[in-house]
Write an enzyme that holds these catalytic residues in place. Structure first.
Site, PDB file in Angstrom:
ATOM      1  N   ASN A   7     -30.341  15.403 -66.797  1.00 53.61           N
ATOM      2  CA  ASN A   7     -31.498  14.499 -66.734  1.00 53.61           C
ATOM      3  C   ASN A   7     -32.756  15.289 -67.106  1.00 53.61           C
ATOM      4  OD1 ASN A   7     -33.891  13.321 -65.541  1.00 53.61           O
ATOM      5  ND2 ASN A   7     -32.557  11.845 -64.564  1.00 53.61           N
ATOM      6  N   HIS A  10     -37.993  15.498 -65.900  1.00 54.74           N
ATOM      7  CA  HIS A  10     -39.079  16.367 -65.440  1.00 54.74           C
ATOM      8  C   HIS A  10     -39.642  17.286 -66.521  1.00 54.74           C
ATOM      9  CE1 HIS A  10     -38.938  14.417 -61.733  1.00 54.74           C
ATOM     10  NE2 HIS A  10     -37.691  14.758 -61.506  1.00 54.74           N
ATOM     11  N   HIS A  43     -34.886   8.474 -67.480  1.00 53.91           N
ATOM     12  CA  HIS A  43     -35.247   7.266 -66.714  1.00 53.91           C
ATOM     13  C   HIS A  43     -36.565   6.723 -67.248  1.00 53.91           C
ATOM     14  CE1 HIS A  43     -35.826   5.525 -62.342  1.00 53.91           C
ATOM     15  NE2 HIS A  43     -36.007   4.617 -63.277  1.00 53.91           N
ATOM     16  N   ARG A  45     -39.147   4.625 -66.381  1.00 52.37           N
ATOM     17  CA  ARG A  45     -39.633   3.908 -65.190  1.00 52.37           C
ATOM     18  C   ARG A  45     -40.641   2.838 -65.583  1.00 52.37           C
ATOM     19  NH1 ARG A  45     -39.142   6.219 -59.941  1.00 52.37           N
ATOM     20  NH2 ARG A  45     -40.931   4.907 -59.478  1.00 52.37           N
ATOM     21  N   ARG A  49     -44.159   7.096 -65.432  1.00 45.45           N
ATOM     22  CA  ARG A  49     -44.768   8.332 -64.943  1.00 45.45           C
ATOM     23  C   ARG A  49     -44.278   9.580 -65.682  1.00 45.45           C
ATOM     24  NH1 ARG A  49     -42.050   8.997 -58.986  1.00 45.45           N
ATOM     25  NH2 ARG A  49     -43.101   7.040 -58.639  1.00 45.45           N
ATOM     26  N   GLU A  70     -31.494   5.545 -67.587  1.00 49.76           N
ATOM     27  CA  GLU A  70     -31.658   5.029 -66.220  1.00 49.76           C
ATOM     28  C   GLU A  70     -32.777   4.010 -66.241  1.00 49.76           C
ATOM     29  OE1 GLU A  70     -32.397   7.823 -63.137  1.00 49.76           O
ATOM     30  OE2 GLU A  70     -30.732   9.060 -63.766  1.00 49.76           O
ATOM     31  N   THR A 101     -35.574   8.559 -56.972  1.00 49.96           N
ATOM     32  CA  THR A 101     -34.743   7.414 -56.593  1.00 49.96           C
ATOM     33  C   THR A 101     -34.139   7.685 -55.212  1.00 49.96           C
ATOM     34  OG1 THR A 101     -34.238   7.314 -58.929  1.00 49.96           O
ATOM     35  CG2 THR A 101     -33.008   5.828 -57.508  1.00 49.96           C
ATOM     36  N   GLU A 151     -22.111   5.121 -60.125  1.00 48.10           N
ATOM     37  CA  GLU A 151     -22.527   6.495 -59.845  1.00 48.10           C
ATOM     38  C   GLU A 151     -22.915   6.540 -58.371  1.00 48.10           C
ATOM     39  OE1 GLU A 151     -25.603   8.126 -62.386  1.00 48.10           O
ATOM     40  OE2 GLU A 151     -26.042   9.715 -60.933  1.00 48.10           O
ATOM     41  N   HIS A 191     -27.652  13.213 -57.781  1.00 52.24           N
ATOM     42  CA  HIS A 191     -28.904  13.213 -57.028  1.00 52.24           C
ATOM     43  C   HIS A 191     -28.921  14.358 -56.017  1.00 52.24           C
ATOM     44  CE1 HIS A 191     -32.753  11.261 -56.372  1.00 52.24           C
ATOM     45  NE2 HIS A 191     -32.707  11.937 -55.247  1.00 52.24           N
TER      46      HIS A 191
HETATM   47  N1  PXP Z   1     -28.550  10.114 -61.112  1.00 54.06           N
HETATM   48  C1  PXP Z   1     -29.461   9.130 -60.959  1.00 54.06           C
HETATM   49  C2  PXP Z   1     -29.001   7.707 -61.109  1.00 54.06           C
HETATM   50  C3  PXP Z   1     -30.823   9.415 -60.695  1.00 54.06           C
HETATM   51  O1  PXP Z   1     -31.716   8.413 -60.534  1.00 54.06           O
HETATM   52  C4  PXP Z   1     -31.218  10.759 -60.630  1.00 54.06           C
HETATM   53  C5  PXP Z   1     -32.665  11.099 -60.399  1.00 54.06           C
HETATM   54  O2  PXP Z   1     -33.433  10.666 -61.464  1.00 54.06           O
HETATM   55  C6  PXP Z   1     -30.247  11.760 -60.815  1.00 54.06           C
HETATM   56  C7  PXP Z   1     -28.911  11.400 -61.024  1.00 54.06           C
HETATM   57  C8  PXP Z   1     -30.588  13.210 -60.819  1.00 54.06           C
HETATM   58  O3  PXP Z   1     -31.111  13.620 -59.590  1.00 54.06           O
HETATM   59  P1  PXP Z   1     -31.763  15.044 -59.465  1.00 54.06           P
HETATM   60  O4  PXP Z   1     -32.981  15.067 -60.337  1.00 54.06           O
HETATM   61  O5  PXP Z   1     -32.074  15.167 -58.015  1.00 54.06           O
HETATM   62  O6  PXP Z   1     -30.733  16.044 -59.927  1.00 54.06           O
END
Ligand code: PXP
Length: 237
Positions: A7, A10, A43, A45, A49, A70, A101, A151, A191
């Protein structure tokens, strides 16, 4: 062995801090793929952001693995997804003030709206995943929507305060994976996973994909994105 989805939200968070072009999430996606990422997750959003619509359009063109978008079920976002056509859409809950999330979708309580979103996405040839808590009731509801993938939110396990809680949430997750597999659903998880806690989750039989963002991007500040993704891929393996 689960596949690794990286992901890149960030990377965009850092870019938005100054409103310029750097760092570029599309280049980050390229480096992540080079280092072994098997899909790229972003994602879009409603509050924009971090990731912007243009990022998703560029990612769609440039990445060579799989684009997993996402998103919430907001009509505006659904329309964007159907126009850009990622390989997969992962439906997640969204609250304006959350830092991330915070929990899974309550599919059981929102069956109609979520089923409608799944139908619309599938009609555009997009595979759909639902981000849910490891809970039998939610798995059953997810199946009813027509989604092919779920997931599981691993946040409760990742944030457990002590080893007793950790065991409890690990077992909860394991039971939910076993149950989902008996229902013929493809299972992923993610997550809060990091370099210390990922191995145990990767070892759960039946989890086919792990989606990880924050810990990889944070580590990349010290060692570079290529090395950070490579190390995570090796741990997952
Ligand atoms: N999976 C989903 C569906 C998420 O919303 C997120 C966070 O955006 C993640 C995985 C990844 O989480 P993390 O950034 O804490 O590794």
């Amino acid at each position: 062995m689960p596949r690794l989805g990286v992901n890149i939200d960030h990377v965009a968070t850092l870019r938005q801090a100054r409103g310029g072009n750097l760092p570029d999430p599309v280049y980050a996606a390229f480096l992540a793929e080079q280092a072994g990422a098997q899909s790229i997750v972003a994602h879009l959003r409603e509050d924009r952001r971090h990731i912007q619509e243009q990022d998703i359009k560029l990612l769609r063109k440039k990445i060579s693995t799989k684009l997993n978008l996402e998103m919430s079920v907001a009509p505006e976002i659904l329309n964007i997804a159907c126009a850009i056509r990622p390989d997969q859409a992962t439906l997640v809950p969204e609250r304006r003030k959350e830092l991330t999330t915070e929990g899974g979708l309550n599919v059981a309580a929102n069956l109609k709206i979520i089923s409608g979103a799944v139908k619309k996405l599938k009609a555009s040839n997009i595979r759909v995943s639902l981000f849910i808590d490891p809970d039998k009731k939610q798995v059953n509801a997810a199946r009813k929507t027509g989604a092919e993938i779920i997931e599981f939110h691993t946040g409760r396990y990742a944030l457990a305060k002590n080893s007793r809680e950790k065991e409890k949430f690990f077992n909860e997750l394991k039971r939910a994976v076993d149950f989902a597999r008996t229902q013929g659903i493809t299972v992923g998880a993610g997550h809060g996973l990091d370099y210390a806690n990922v191995r145990r989750i990767a070892g759960i039989k039946g989890i086919e994909e792990l989606n990880i963002g924050y810990s990889i991007i944070a580590k990349a500040l010290y060692v570079g994105l290529f090395a950070a993704v490579k190390e995570m891929r090796e741990l997952v393996r």
